[in-house]
Motif scaffolding. Structure first.
Motif, PDB file in Angstrom:
ATOM      1  N   TYR A  12       0.959  -1.014  -0.294  1.00 49.96           N
ATOM      2  CA  TYR A  12      -0.125   0.539   0.024  1.00 49.96           C
ATOM      3  C   TYR A  12       1.107   1.381  -0.087  1.00 49.96           C
ATOM      4  O   TYR A  12       0.605   2.265   0.261  1.00 49.96           O
ATOM      5  N   CYS A  26      -3.677   2.627  10.652  1.00 49.75           N
ATOM      6  CA  CYS A  26      -4.454   2.457  11.256  1.00 49.75           C
ATOM      7  C   CYS A  26      -4.953   3.162  12.484  1.00 49.75           C
ATOM      8  O   CYS A  26      -6.736   2.388  12.153  1.00 49.75           O
ATOM      9  N   GLU A  31     -16.774  -2.060  10.697  1.00 51.53           N
ATOM     10  CA  GLU A  31     -16.283  -2.809   9.188  1.00 51.53           C
ATOM     11  C   GLU A  31     -14.801  -4.253   9.926  1.00 51.53           C
ATOM     12  O   GLU A  31     -14.211  -5.024   9.458  1.00 51.53           O
ATOM     13  N   ASN A  53      -7.697  -6.258  -2.139  1.00 51.96           N
ATOM     14  CA  ASN A  53      -7.954  -4.970  -2.546  1.00 51.96           C
ATOM     15  C   ASN A  53      -8.547  -5.264  -3.702  1.00 51.96           C
ATOM     16  O   ASN A  53      -9.536  -3.948  -4.513  1.00 51.96           O
ATOM     17  N   GLY A  61     -12.332  -4.091  -2.978  1.00 52.87           N
ATOM     18  CA  GLY A  61     -12.642  -2.810  -2.867  1.00 52.87           C
ATOM     19  C   GLY A  61     -12.329  -2.624  -1.118  1.00 52.87           C
ATOM     20  O   GLY A  61     -12.580  -0.746  -1.052  1.00 52.87           O
ATOM     21  N   VAL A  62     -12.257  -2.911  -0.509  1.00 51.72           N
ATOM     22  CA  VAL A  62     -11.538  -2.970   0.653  1.00 51.72           C
ATOM     23  C   VAL A  62     -10.831  -1.716   0.782  1.00 51.72           C
ATOM     24  O   VAL A  62      -9.504  -2.000   0.366  1.00 51.72           O
ATOM     25  N   PRO A  63     -10.972  -0.758   1.656  1.00 54.20           N
ATOM     26  CA  PRO A  63     -10.651   0.394   1.471  1.00 54.20           C
ATOM     27  C   PRO A  63      -8.914   0.001   2.237  1.00 54.20           C
ATOM     28  O   PRO A  63      -8.757  -0.977   3.182  1.00 54.20           O
ATOM     29  N   PRO A  64      -7.418   0.441   2.147  1.00 56.61           N
ATOM     30  CA  PRO A  64      -6.286   0.006   2.834  1.00 56.61           C
ATOM     31  C   PRO A  64      -6.036   0.359   3.992  1.00 56.61           C
ATOM     32  O   PRO A  64      -5.903  -0.962   5.256  1.00 56.61           O
ATOM     33  N   ARG A  65      -6.791   1.175   4.325  1.00 58.71           N
ATOM     34  CA  ARG A  65      -6.675   0.903   6.333  1.00 58.71           C
ATOM     35  C   ARG A  65      -7.282  -0.229   6.792  1.00 58.71           C
ATOM     36  O   ARG A  65      -6.626  -0.252   7.746  1.00 58.71           O
ATOM     37  N   GLU A  66      -8.542  -0.430   6.354  1.00 55.83           N
ATOM     38  CA  GLU A  66      -9.053  -1.942   7.159  1.00 55.83           C
ATOM     39  C   GLU A  66      -8.733  -3.028   6.386  1.00 55.83           C
ATOM     40  O   GLU A  66      -8.251  -3.973   7.356  1.00 55.83           O
ATOM     41  N   ALA A  67      -7.352  -3.089   5.143  1.00 52.63           N
ATOM     42  CA  ALA A  67      -6.932  -3.854   5.023  1.00 52.63           C
ATOM     43  C   ALA A  67      -5.748  -4.267   5.744  1.00 52.63           C
ATOM     44  O   ALA A  67      -5.174  -5.172   6.217  1.00 52.63           O
ATOM     45  N   ARG A 122      -5.326  -3.071   8.736  1.00 51.52           N
ATOM     46  CA  ARG A 122      -5.596  -3.569  10.454  1.00 51.52           C
ATOM     47  C   ARG A 122      -6.118  -5.571  10.814  1.00 51.52           C
ATOM     48  O   ARG A 122      -5.040  -5.109  11.221  1.00 51.52           O
TER      49      ARG A 122
END
Length: 258
Positions: A140, A151, A160, A182, A185-191, A193
Motif C-alpha cells: 500500500y 491504522c 467493519e 484490494n 475494493g476494501v479500503p487500505p486502512r481496513e485491509a 488493520r
C-alpha cells in the motif's frame, strides 16, 4: 575505573549492539541495518563503540541468528536467555515477554527469579512477524513507521472491524488474501488493520502455549507499533507494555553475560 561490556544481537534483518558500563548502566546503543554479513556488522559496531568512547579492550557476547559468525565474541548465548535477562534488568516486575522480530516471534514466561520457565517460537513462517507488516506496508506504499498513525490505535474499532479477515498461516498466501481484499475494493486502512489482527492472533497462540501472565513486556522493532500492541492486548486479555530500549533488549541481555 570504567569497565565496558558489549552485547551483540545479530538478527535476521538488523544488528543491535549495547554497551554496558559499571553497575549494569546502559551507556550506548547502536543499530546496523546494512544487511551485511553478521561478522562485518559485529566488527563495525564494536569498532564504533571503541572509537566513540575511547576504550581498547572489552568483553563481547553475541546472540541472535548470526551469533555463530561473530568471531570477535568470546561467548555466544541463545536469544531467549538474553531477552529474558535484558528485559528483567530494565523491568524487574516482568513476568512474560513477547518479542516480534523480522523473521520470528517469541513468547517467554519468566519465573520469580527472572529465569526462563517456558518459551515458544514461531520461526517457520513470517505471517506472524515484522516481515508480514513490511510486505503489507509496501503493497500500500506506506512506510513501516507510519503504519500505526495510518491504522489508528485500535484495529478492532469501527463497524467493519470484523468484516475483513486474513486467515492464511503463510505470508505468501496471506499476501494473496490482501490482493483479494484490494480487488474487492476494501479500503487500505481496513485491509492493514486486518493484517494487524492476523498477526495478533498468531502471537497470542504463542502466549497461550507458555501460559503467559502479566506484566507482559513487548520487545523487538515491532513493539513500537501501537496498533499491534492494542490488537495483542484485545486478543490476549493482557496489556502489553512497551519495554524500554525495546529493540535492544537482546543485546543488553547479551552484555550481561560478559
Amino acid at each position: 575505573m570504567h569497565t565496558y561490556r558489549i552485547g551483540l544481537d545479530l538478527g535476521s534483518t538488523a544488528a543491535k549492539a549495547a554497551l554496558l558500563g559499571n553497575d549494569d548502566e546502559v551507556v550506548d546503543l547502536l543499530l546496523d541495518t546494512s544487511g551485511d554479513p553478521p561478522n562485518q556488522m559485529a566488527e563495525r559496531l564494536v569498532g564504533a563503540f571503541r572509537q566513540k568512547h575511547g576504550f581498547g579492550e572489552a568483553g563481547v557476547v553475541a546472540t541472535g541468528y548470526g551469533r555463530a559468525l561473530a568471531g570477535l565474541a568470546g561467548k555466544k548465548v541463545t536469544e531467549i536467555t538474553c531477552h529474558a535477562r535484558g528485559v528483567r534488568l530494565l523491568h524487574p516486575d516482568c513476568a512474560s515477554i513477547l518479542d516480534i522480530g523480522g523473521q520470528d516471534a517469541k513468547a517467554i514466561r519468566l519465573g520469580p527469579d527472572g529465569g526462563v520457565e517456558d518459551f515458544a517460537m514461531n520461526d517457520r513462517c513470517a505471517a506472524g512477524t515484522g516481515s508480514f507488516l513490511e510486505v503489507a506496508a509496501r503493497r500500500y506504499k506506506i512506510g513501516i513507521a507510519e503504519l500505526s498513525s495510518f491504522c489508528g490505535d485500535d484495529p478492532n474499532s469501527g463497524a467493519e472491524a470484523e468484516a475483513f479477515e486474513i486467515s492464511s498461516t503463510c505470508v505468501v498466501f496471506a499476501e494473496s488474501e490482501l490482493i483479494g481484499l484490494n480487488a474487492r475494493g476494501v479500503p487500505p486502512r481496513e485491509a492493514l488493520r486486518a493484517v494487524h489482527r492476523a498477526i495478533a492472533k498468531r502471537v497470542v497462540l504463542l502466549l497461550k502455549q507458555v501460559s503467559a501472565r502479566g506484566p507482559l513486556y513487548f520487545t523487538g522493532g515491532v513493539a513500537r507499533n501501537t496498533t499491534l500492541r492494542s490488537a495483542v492486548g484485545a486478543a490476549s486479555g493482557l496489556e502489553p507494555r512497551l519495554a524500554e530500549h525495546a529493540q535492544f533488549t537482546g543485546a543488553i541481555g547479551a552484555a550481561l553475560f560478559v
